[in-house]
Structures are given as structure tokens and as C-alpha cells.
Design a protein around this motif. Structure first.
Motif, PDB file in Angstrom:
ATOM      1  N   ILE A   8       0.929  -1.396   0.042  1.00  0.00           N
ATOM      2  CA  ILE A   8       0.066  -0.033  -0.007  1.00  0.00           C
ATOM      3  C   ILE A   8       0.847   1.216  -0.105  1.00  0.00           C
ATOM      4  O   ILE A   8       0.649   2.077  -0.685  1.00  0.00           O
ATOM      5  CB  ILE A   8      -0.994  -0.127   1.045  1.00  0.00           C
ATOM      6  N   LEU A   9       1.882   1.223   0.819  1.00  0.00           N
ATOM      7  CA  LEU A   9       2.734   2.386   1.107  1.00  0.00           C
ATOM      8  C   LEU A   9       3.369   2.600  -0.597  1.00  0.00           C
ATOM      9  O   LEU A   9       3.566   3.743  -1.079  1.00  0.00           O
ATOM     10  CB  LEU A   9       3.886   2.140   1.928  1.00  0.00           C
ATOM     11  N   VAL A  10       4.028   1.426  -1.120  1.00  0.00           N
ATOM     12  CA  VAL A  10       4.662   1.809  -2.323  1.00  0.00           C
ATOM     13  C   VAL A  10       3.713   2.081  -3.377  1.00  0.00           C
ATOM     14  O   VAL A  10       3.988   2.967  -4.203  1.00  0.00           O
ATOM     15  CB  VAL A  10       5.126   0.148  -2.961  1.00  0.00           C
ATOM     16  N   PHE A  11       2.365   1.926  -3.539  1.00  0.00           N
ATOM     17  CA  PHE A  11       1.401   2.196  -4.368  1.00  0.00           C
ATOM     18  C   PHE A  11       1.003   3.573  -4.072  1.00  0.00           C
ATOM     19  O   PHE A  11       0.949   4.361  -5.267  1.00  0.00           O
ATOM     20  CB  PHE A  11       0.175   1.335  -3.906  1.00  0.00           C
ATOM     21  N   LEU A  12       0.912   4.136  -2.917  1.00  0.00           N
ATOM     22  CA  LEU A  12       0.544   5.605  -2.658  1.00  0.00           C
ATOM     23  C   LEU A  12       1.586   6.479  -2.956  1.00  0.00           C
ATOM     24  O   LEU A  12       1.597   7.415  -3.538  1.00  0.00           O
ATOM     25  CB  LEU A  12       0.397   5.785  -1.035  1.00  0.00           C
ATOM     26  N   TRP A  17       3.666  10.229  -6.988  1.00  0.00           N
ATOM     27  CA  TRP A  17       4.990  10.508  -7.856  1.00  0.00           C
ATOM     28  C   TRP A  17       4.495  11.032  -9.172  1.00  0.00           C
ATOM     29  O   TRP A  17       5.107  11.834  -9.908  1.00  0.00           O
ATOM     30  CB  TRP A  17       5.992   9.203  -8.224  1.00  0.00           C
ATOM     31  N   PHE A  18       3.217  10.693  -9.479  1.00  0.00           N
ATOM     32  CA  PHE A  18       2.644  10.854 -10.847  1.00  0.00           C
ATOM     33  C   PHE A  18       1.399  11.853 -11.096  1.00  0.00           C
ATOM     34  O   PHE A  18       0.950  12.456 -11.816  1.00  0.00           O
ATOM     35  CB  PHE A  18       2.156   9.843 -11.643  1.00  0.00           C
ATOM     36  N   TYR A 158       7.303  13.523 -11.225  1.00  0.00           N
ATOM     37  CA  TYR A 158       7.959  12.811 -12.469  1.00  0.00           C
ATOM     38  C   TYR A 158       8.165  13.884 -13.500  1.00  0.00           C
ATOM     39  O   TYR A 158       9.205  13.829 -14.358  1.00  0.00           O
ATOM     40  CB  TYR A 158       6.948  11.803 -12.931  1.00  0.00           C
ATOM     41  N   ASP A 159       7.155  14.618 -13.886  1.00  0.00           N
ATOM     42  CA  ASP A 159       7.348  15.637 -14.787  1.00  0.00           C
ATOM     43  C   ASP A 159       8.644  16.788 -14.479  1.00  0.00           C
ATOM     44  O   ASP A 159       9.350  17.046 -15.541  1.00  0.00           O
ATOM     45  CB  ASP A 159       6.070  16.724 -14.919  1.00  0.00           C
ATOM     46  N   LYS A 160       8.689  17.041 -13.294  1.00  0.00           N
ATOM     47  CA  LYS A 160       9.733  17.674 -12.753  1.00  0.00           C
ATOM     48  C   LYS A 160      11.060  17.161 -13.081  1.00  0.00           C
ATOM     49  O   LYS A 160      12.105  17.879 -13.329  1.00  0.00           O
ATOM     50  CB  LYS A 160       9.510  18.254 -11.296  1.00  0.00           C
TER      51      LYS A 160
END
Length: 168
Positions: A8-12, A17-18, A158-160
Motif C-alpha cells: 500500500i505504501l509503495v502504491f501511494l 509521484w505521477f 515525475y514531470d519535474k
């Protein structure tokens, strides 16, 4: 149980990030296969100026902008000292022109732009972006002779990471 918490933490983190969150002025190189984006985070100050040396008059011109909540640019004013080639000598509808201490100030009542193209001339004249009291020399960051589409976008982390920050 710990495995599910980790997943869940990785998913969040991936979602965070996106997700676009930070409004920025974005300069995207035009007419290339893989454009590089340069950006300036607006944070809390939505006003900025483009200050450049007019290539014929060799005098400074200052354009003042405000970024609206609709992600449009509102042109506020333009200041200059010479009204010859390329510089207005009178106000049109929706504008006022003042002359004081040798400086013309053309103010716009409601001029809005969704985007605009900025050409970086291959000449040794000033082209600066001023934001929050900081002056950013665009010719040190952007490629001379190229054109850039200037927009306001919300960028994700991610864009940055993919782009180039102008005020670093």
C-alpha cells in the motif's frame, strides 16, 4: 500484514509521484522530435516579467504578466522608452498608454493568452525572466535560435525530474 502495508505504501508513493500538483511556467522547445521542457515553479507568486533588449532600438522592454487560476497568462503592462519600429505609440481599445519620465507604459485591461511562443534570438542582447525578485537569464538556459511554447501547467514529481528547472 506487513507485506500489505508495504504494498500500500509503495502504491501511494507511485500515485504521488505521477499526480500533477505544482503550477509552473513551462517552456517547451518546438519543432523537435523529443522536446525538452524547462520550467519555473510559481509557488505563491503568480506575477512575472519578461525583460529584453529590443534588437533595433537597443533599449529595454519590460512585459508584465500574471498567471490566472485558469492557467492563462494575463498581460498586465509593457514598459519601453522608444515608440519607433515595433513599439506602440498609441493605445488601442482595452488599453491605456501613459508617458512619464521618458518611459511609456502600455496597460492592458483584459488581455489574456492561453499560451505564446518565445523565440530565443541568436544575438547578445538581454532576455530575462524576473520572478519573486530573482532574475533568470533565459539565454543561459534555453538554446539560442530555437522557439519555445510557453504555457502554464501543473507538473508532477515525475514531470519535474524529466525537465530542467530554471531557478536552480
Amino acid at each position: 500484514m506487513k507485506k500489505w502495508i508495504f504494498i500500500i505504501l509503495v502504491f501511494l508513493c507511485l500515485i504521488a509521484w505521477f499526480i500533477p500538483f505544482e503550477r509552473s511556467i513551462v517552456f517547451t522547445e518546438t519543432r523537435v522530435q523529443k522536446p525538452v521542457q524547462h520550467f519555473l515553479s510559481l509557488k505563491s507568486d503568480n506575477e512575472f516579467q519578461l525583460i529584453f533588449t529590443h534588437s533595433i532600438h537597443l533599449t529595454d522592454v519590460e512585459e508584465s504578466y500574471k498567471v490566472l487560476s485558469t492557467n492563462e497568462f494575463q498581460l498586465l503592462a509593457m514598459k519601453y522608452t522608444d515608440v519607433a519600429i515595433g513599439m506602440p505609440g498609441h493605445a488601442e481599445e482595452g488599453q491605456t498608454l501613459d508617458y512619464k519620465d521618458g518611459v511609456y507604459t502600455l496597460q492592458y485591461n483584459d488581455a489574456k493568452l492561453e499560451k505564446f511562443t518565445l523565440h530565443i534570438g541568436n544575438v547578445d542582447y538581454k532576455l530575462n525572466l524576473q520572478h519573486k525578485g530573482e532574475i533568470i537569464p533565459l539565454k543561459k538556459h534555453l538554446i539560442r535560435g530555437k522557439s519555445y511554447l510557453v504555457t502554464v501547467q501543473r507538473l508532477s514529481l515525475y514531470d519535474k525530474m524529466k525537465g530542467v528547472e530554471l531557478d536552480d
